[in-house]
Scaffold this active site. Structure first.
Site, PDB file in Angstrom:
ATOM      1  N   ASP A 215       0.824  -1.205   0.000  1.00  0.00           N
ATOM      2  CA  ASP A 215       0.000   0.000   0.000  1.00  0.00           C
ATOM      3  C   ASP A 215       0.864   1.263   0.000  1.00  0.00           C
ATOM      4  O   ASP A 215       1.853   1.345   0.740  1.00  0.00           O
ATOM      5  CB  ASP A 215      -0.861  -0.032   1.276  1.00  0.00           C
ATOM      6  CG  ASP A 215      -1.960   0.996   1.277  1.00  0.00           C
ATOM      7  OD1 ASP A 215      -2.834   0.920   0.408  1.00  0.00           O
ATOM      8  OD2 ASP A 215      -1.944   1.880   2.162  1.00  0.00           O
ATOM      9  N   GLU A 267      13.813 -15.477   0.609  1.00  0.00           N
ATOM     10  CA  GLU A 267      14.174 -16.576   1.523  1.00  0.00           C
ATOM     11  C   GLU A 267      13.225 -17.755   1.324  1.00  0.00           C
ATOM     12  O   GLU A 267      13.471 -18.855   1.826  1.00  0.00           O
ATOM     13  CB  GLU A 267      14.053 -16.123   2.994  1.00  0.00           C
ATOM     14  CG  GLU A 267      15.131 -15.158   3.423  1.00  0.00           C
ATOM     15  CD  GLU A 267      14.783 -14.488   4.762  1.00  0.00           C
ATOM     16  OE1 GLU A 267      13.770 -14.849   5.403  1.00  0.00           O
ATOM     17  OE2 GLU A 267      15.540 -13.568   5.152  1.00  0.00           O
TER      18      GLU A 267
HETATM   19  C1  GLC Z   1      -4.221   3.009  -0.710  1.00  0.00           C
HETATM   20  C2  GLC Z   1      -5.466   2.145  -0.627  1.00  0.00           C
HETATM   21  C3  GLC Z   1      -6.603   2.998  -0.182  1.00  0.00           C
HETATM   22  C4  GLC Z   1      -6.281   3.563   1.191  1.00  0.00           C
HETATM   23  C5  GLC Z   1      -4.933   4.294   1.177  1.00  0.00           C
HETATM   24  C6  GLC Z   1      -4.447   4.556   2.563  1.00  0.00           C
HETATM   25  O1  GLC Z   1      -4.302   3.972  -1.679  1.00  0.00           O
HETATM   26  O2  GLC Z   1      -5.706   1.527  -1.865  1.00  0.00           O
HETATM   27  O3  GLC Z   1      -7.822   2.318  -0.158  1.00  0.00           O
HETATM   28  O4  GLC Z   1      -7.284   4.457   1.574  1.00  0.00           O
HETATM   29  O5  GLC Z   1      -3.948   3.544   0.549  1.00  0.00           O
HETATM   30  O6  GLC Z   1      -4.028   3.370   3.171  1.00  0.00           O
END
Ligand code: GLC
Length: 551
Positions: A215, A267
């Protein structure tokens, strides 16, 4: 003996490159299937639907966060990285789920959220209870405010969900959060944070997870030298600079983190895969995808493109060039949990501001759903023919449209409140799936759904489409099963056509994908049509339609 997927018992091949051309199905767990009837989807719900996923023919599932969370941002506010949210199940349920997926030949990618935790994470709670300057505060980004008594935020940085990126705590300090205030940003200069994420990668890899979706991968490293420099205003869709000048995003030093992740991922046998979510422009994106780092990065170019053969052509050609240069495989995305569903995007004139449209409840203009779905199916079939991985979002296989008329009172996306109701947010693509034509929450669960489903979901439910010739679900199943034959070389040859409204390319094995972007029907090339996104008229390809032709 390897058993075939059709009987749902094929174990994943021990192939370290399985991800390079995988069809990956994104599950947003809270909205997929609810087993315990609390209105919220759960892990047992996913396990129960493994036969559905197997019959769809996907290679892997990507699970959005299922960790303990107060759901301030749909689970992207993680309170514990190495556990399951009790609302969604237990670690034992997770083990049952992964075993069921693997037994059906489906791999599992989990979401990892390293930029920020939840404010309920024990480390943030400890930081709040500790003195300014203490080691506990050093795990996050605390600073003194500006102005008289430090009453103003330390900088003018804005949150991606609107408003200031700083929130003040009781003793007067401020902490940084690039998203909601319940999502404090980690301090990645802190070795303890770096180490802890390696532990988390190992924790899930040891449990059998095959890969990770990372993310906001481009935001971990920040230039916090003072005076703070301005950052792009992402909340207002300003393009990111590609020169490394932004203090908050896409800084060169972030790559060392992912190199250390790659060492851990390697790993394992086979090595665990990873894909970066990094909303950065093309030339920089491939850095995250290098084999020494994550291996793949999401390419959102098609998702952002208009329905036009030249844009599709350019995007595909450019991204394949990048992939060749970096050693990564390309990725393709048309929908996910953060954007308006593609069947709706294509149903609206390109000049329509989608946020304005959502604010108006989706009535001005009225969607042209017939065109939208026709184009969405054509775009999907084109995407599935491309070399690289295709990421699909739950519900697109049903041809779901955005639920644009959600009442303000039910909205959950923090964007709605944080923008002072200027942006409606992303709930319209997160409404729980319809499994049956009727019944409580269309078969999603036994006692309602956490976001209200519209009446038109009945006709798009799995039950309504299952076994129905021509339905979007049967079309996806056919295309995904045929796609298994396309796993050869990651090559594509463009075939130039006299008619510029056609986009025609060929994959090894005499596999042609032809899309008609124009407004008149066109003769198909010679060969056997194995699938088309809509009805053909003899050998004629109608507008907004893709066909695969094997010669
Ligand atoms: C990314 C995710 C989104 C979330 C953001 C903060 O963009 O896809 O849904 O709100 O990160 O974590």
């Amino acid at each position: 003996m390897t058993k075939s997927r059709d009987n749902g018992l094929k174990a994943p091949r021990p192939d370290g490159h399985w991800w390079r051309q995988a069809a990956v199905y994104q599950i947003y767990p809270r909205s997929f299937a609810d087993d315990d009837g609390d209105g919220l989807g759960d892990l047992a719900g996913i396990t129960a639907r493994v036969p559905y996923l197997a019959s769809l023919g996907v290679d892997a599932v990507w699970l959005s966060p299922f960790y303990p969370s107060a759901l301030a941002d749909g689970g992207y506010d993680v309170a514990d990285y190495r556990d399951v949210d009790p609302k969604l199940g237990t670690l034992a349920d997770f083990d049952v789920m992964i075993r069921a997926l693997h037994a059906a030949g489906i791999r599992l990618i989990v979401d990892i959220v390293p930029n920020h935790s939840s404010d309920l994470h024990v480390w943030f709670q400890e930081a709040l209870a500790s003195e300014p300057g203490s080691p506990a505060r050093e795990r996050y980004i605390f600073r003194e405010g500006k102005g008289e008594g430090g009453a103003e935020p330390p900088s003018d940085w804005v949150s991606n969900f609107g408003g200031s990126a700083w929130t003040r705590v009781g003793d007067g300090q401020w902490y940084l959060h690039l998203f909601a205030r319940e999502q404090p940003d980690f301090n990645w200069s802190n070795p303890g944070i770096r180490e802890d994420f390696l532990t988390t990668l190992r924790f899930w890899s040891d449990r059998g997870v095959d890969g990770f979706r990372v993310d906001v991968a481009h935001s971990l490293v920040k230039d916090l030298s003072e005076p703070f420099r301005p950052s792009v205003d992402r909340a207002h869709d300003q393009p990111l600079p590609v020169d490394g000048s932004d203090p908050l995003y896409d800084r060169d030093a972030v790559h060392a983190i992912f190199e250390s992740w790659r060492e851990v991922l390697n790993e394992y046998d086979p090595p665990r895969s990873a894909v970066a979510e990094a909303w950065v422009p093309r030339p920089r994106r491939l850095l995250y995808a290098r084999p020494t780092e994550l291996g793949q990065a999401f390419n959102f170019d098609l998702l952002l493109a208009e329905w036009h053969p030249e844009s599709f052509h350019r995007i595909i050609a450019d991204n394949l060039t990048d992939a060749r240069q970096s050693g990564a495989s390309s990725t393709w995305v048309l929908s996910n949990h953060d954007v308006v569903r593609h069947a709706t995007r294509y149903a609206l004139p390109p000049e329509v501001d989608r946020n304005e449209w959502l604010l108006g409840g989706g009535t001005d203009p009225i969607e042209d759903r017939e065109t939208g779905l026709r184009r969405a199916r054509a775009a999907t079939l084109l995407m599935l023919a491309l070399p690289g991985s295709a990421y699909l979002y739950q519900g697109e296989e049903l041809g779901l449209f955005e639920v644009a008329d959600l009442d303000a009172a039910v909205l959950q996306d923090p964007t709605w409140e944080r923008t002072g109701h200027e942006q409606k947010g992303r709930d319209g693509c997160r409404v729980p799936l319809p499994w049956t034509r009727d019944g409580s929450s269309f078969g999603f669960g036994s006692d309602g759904a956490h976001l209200p489903q519209p009446a038109w979901f009945a006709g798009l439910s799995v039950e309504a489409q299952d076994g129905e010739e021509g339905s979007t679900l049967e079309f996806y199943r056919r295309a995904l099963h045929l796609r298994e034959r396309l796993q050869g070389a990651e090559e594509l040859e463009w075939i130039s056509e006299r008619d510029h409204s056609l986009l025609h390319f060929r994959r090894p094995g005499g596999w042609n994908s032809v899309t008609n972007f124009g407004d008149h029907r066109v003769q198909l090339p010679a060969g056997a049509v194995v699938v088309s996104s809509g009805p053909l008229e003899g050998r004629m390809l109608p507008p907004d339609t893709t066909a695969w032709v094997v010669d």
